[in-house]
Design an enzyme around this catalytic site. Structure first.
Site, PDB file in Angstrom:
ATOM      1  CD  GLN A 253      -2.679  -1.225  -0.127  1.00 42.32           C
ATOM      2  OE1 GLN A 253      -3.468  -0.362  -0.480  1.00 42.32           O
ATOM      3  NE2 GLN A 253      -2.412  -2.290  -0.868  1.00 42.32           N
ATOM      4  CG  HIS A 256      -1.469   2.259  -3.921  1.00 48.86           C
ATOM      5  ND1 HIS A 256      -1.900   2.120  -5.212  1.00 48.86           N
ATOM      6  CD2 HIS A 256      -1.907   1.165  -3.268  1.00 48.86           C
ATOM      7  CE1 HIS A 256      -2.562   0.983  -5.341  1.00 48.86           C
ATOM      8  NE2 HIS A 256      -2.574   0.376  -4.182  1.00 48.86           N
ATOM      9  CD  GLU A 321      -8.511   1.541   0.318  1.00 50.70           C
ATOM     10  OE1 GLU A 321      -8.841   1.547  -0.882  1.00 50.70           O
ATOM     11  OE2 GLU A 321      -7.440   2.040   0.725  1.00 50.70           O
ATOM     12  CG  HIS A 322      -7.136  -2.479   1.598  1.00 44.59           C
ATOM     13  ND1 HIS A 322      -6.537  -1.309   1.156  1.00 44.59           N
ATOM     14  CD2 HIS A 322      -7.850  -2.957   0.563  1.00 44.59           C
ATOM     15  CE1 HIS A 322      -6.880  -1.102  -0.100  1.00 44.59           C
ATOM     16  NE2 HIS A 322      -7.683  -2.074  -0.489  1.00 44.59           N
ATOM     17  CG  ASP A 355      -5.246  -4.061  -4.752  1.00 42.86           C
ATOM     18  OD1 ASP A 355      -6.264  -3.561  -4.240  1.00 42.86           O
ATOM     19  OD2 ASP A 355      -4.087  -3.708  -4.463  1.00 42.86           O
ATOM     20  CG  HIS A 414     -50.570  16.231   1.954  1.00 47.75           C
ATOM     21  ND1 HIS A 414     -50.176  17.480   1.564  1.00 47.75           N
ATOM     22  CD2 HIS A 414     -49.495  15.411   1.751  1.00 47.75           C
ATOM     23  CE1 HIS A 414     -48.920  17.432   1.147  1.00 47.75           C
ATOM     24  NE2 HIS A 414     -48.482  16.186   1.246  1.00 47.75           N
TER      25      HIS A 414
END
Length: 425
Positions: A253, A256, A321-322, A355, A414
């Site tokens: 990660q 990235h 996230e992971h 991934d 109504h």
């Protein structure tokens, strides 16, 4: 290289620092979105030249058939077959998410919903620091399975051309229109439409802080999947974990981008020390070493806790996230996980498996959004339209109740809309 602390030693700062980096909406992004909305292609072309260094015109924004053909011819058979295998696997997973319309009828009353796909979807595929054909598959396949009629794609071409495998992935998913633009200007173009780029109903796909901010800006004009920020991984590990594996996954990660977050939470000081050594050893061999080092220095951490259960509590607070569970009994620990985009169980389910191949989507909530959000999927590309059908007697049976509620809210019209029907002979 990476900060190691014991639980309780100001870990609050650790868990919040990566989030703060991408929460602020940039004034520059607002200006870009506004310019594209008002000036269309002109603004798109100007910003593409300014930020990507590529001079385009309205005639060559779109990838041509010859460019698609050239892309295919430059890919070796083994790589193309790997792409097709991944596509098949992801398709199978998404087909299990298909929703069907549902109507229930009883005593003159029919209620339910019908499922309709959006007409046109736009997917954004990053292309600045790396190529992401896997993201093409992850964004496009759920849309195809949902039945979306048209999918367009935007991806930057800062080098003057788009990665060949990225183009092949688009064509494998049936995408006919790929535009050579990225950044906030691409998001704005898909949201509002320009002379060259059609307006879409939903935009999906990850990107940098400018892309994320632009998606926030255009939400409401179009639907979006989520505001996805820099990548995150959090690994819960005990003394049964393999330090080599843990370090490798943290680096997967960190490479990235410079804002990626990599964390290990462990109850083993020995493992923490071994992972530190492995990080130093493995990072030296990475082609993207500088990016990974910056990410680890700024957003990396090893937290030592008293127990695995304490580690789980901290992980739920981070809502990563992971999340990897590299512990003796991962399925037992899983029961206590409340917040995560995706969970990888055991020593042989590393994050890159998700991934590229496993099937579940790799476009996931970040920055703590996993406390309320889910991964990208088929549901992002559909609408559920509610259906209500009462026969005359069925309405009479409940009319007085509805009138009471309408009058309690002071909405006499109504009430009248019901009264005139139940009074009818």
């Amino acid at each position: 290289m990476i900060l190691t602390v014991k639980s309780g030693e100001n870990t609050e700062i650790l868990f919040n620092r990566a989030r703060k980096a991408h929460e602020k909406i940039s004034a520059d992004v607002k200006d870009i979105v506004s310019a594209v909305k008002n000036q269309g292609d002109k603004a798109v072309l100007e910003y593409t030249e300014k930020f990507d260094g590529v001079k385009l015109d309205s005639e060559n924004l779109l990838v041509t058939e010859s460019e698609f053909a050239a892309a295919y011819s430059s890919i070796d058979d083994a790589t193309l077959q790997a792409l097709k295998k991944a596509k098949e696997n992801i398709f199978k997973y998404n087909e299990r998410q298909i929703r069907t319309s549902r109507l229930l009828t009883s005593d003159g009353i029919t209620t339910g919903y019908i499922v309709k796909p959006v007409k046109r979807a736009g997917i954004y595929v990053p292309g600045g620091k790396a190529a992401y054909p896997s993201t093409v598959l992850m964004c496009a396949i759920p849309a195809v399975v949902a039945g979306v009629g048209e999918i367009i794609m935007c991806t930057p071409c800062a080098s003057g051309k788009i990665n060949s495998l990225t183009l092949a992935a688009a064509r494998e998913c049936g995408i006919k229109q790929v535009f050579k633009i990225g950044g906030a200007q691409a998001i704005a173009a898909m949201a509002y439409g320009t002379k060259s780029i059609p307006k879409v109903n939903v935009i999906s796909g990850p990107g940098n802080i400018f892309v994320a901010s632009a998606k926030r800006e255009v939400y409401g004009e179009v639907g979006i999947d989520m505001i996805a920020g820099p990548s995150e991984i959090l690994i819960i590990a005990d003394d049964s974990a393999n330090a080599d594996f843990v370090a490798a996954d943290m680096l997967s990660q960190a490479e990235h981008d410079e804002m990626a977050m990599s964390m290990l939470i462990t109850d083993s000081e020995k493992l923490a020390s071994e992972v530190q050594r492995q990080l130093s050893k493995q990072i030296a061999k990475l082609p993207r070493r500088q990016i990974a080092e910056t990410a680890l220095n700024n957003y990396g951490a090893i937290v030592i806790t008293e127990s695995v259960s304490e580690a789980v509590k901290l992980a739920n607070k981070v809502a990563p996230e992971h999340l990897e569970l590299c512990v003796k009994n991962p399925n037992i620990v899983l029961d206590d996980i409340e917040n995560a985009g995706a969970v990888f169980i055991g020593n042989y389910s590393p994050e890159p498996l998700g991934d590229y191949y496993a099937g579940p989507n790799h476009v996931l909530p970040t920055g703590g959004a996993a406390m309320y959000a889910s991964s990208l999927g088929v549901d992002n590309y559909i609408k559920k339209i509610s259906i209500i059908n009462y026969e005359k007697q069925a309405l009479k049976n409940v009319g007085d109740t509805i009138i009471k509620l309408a009058e309690a809210e002071g909405l006499s019209a109504h009430a009248s809309a019901i009264r005139c029907r139940i009074a009818e002979e």
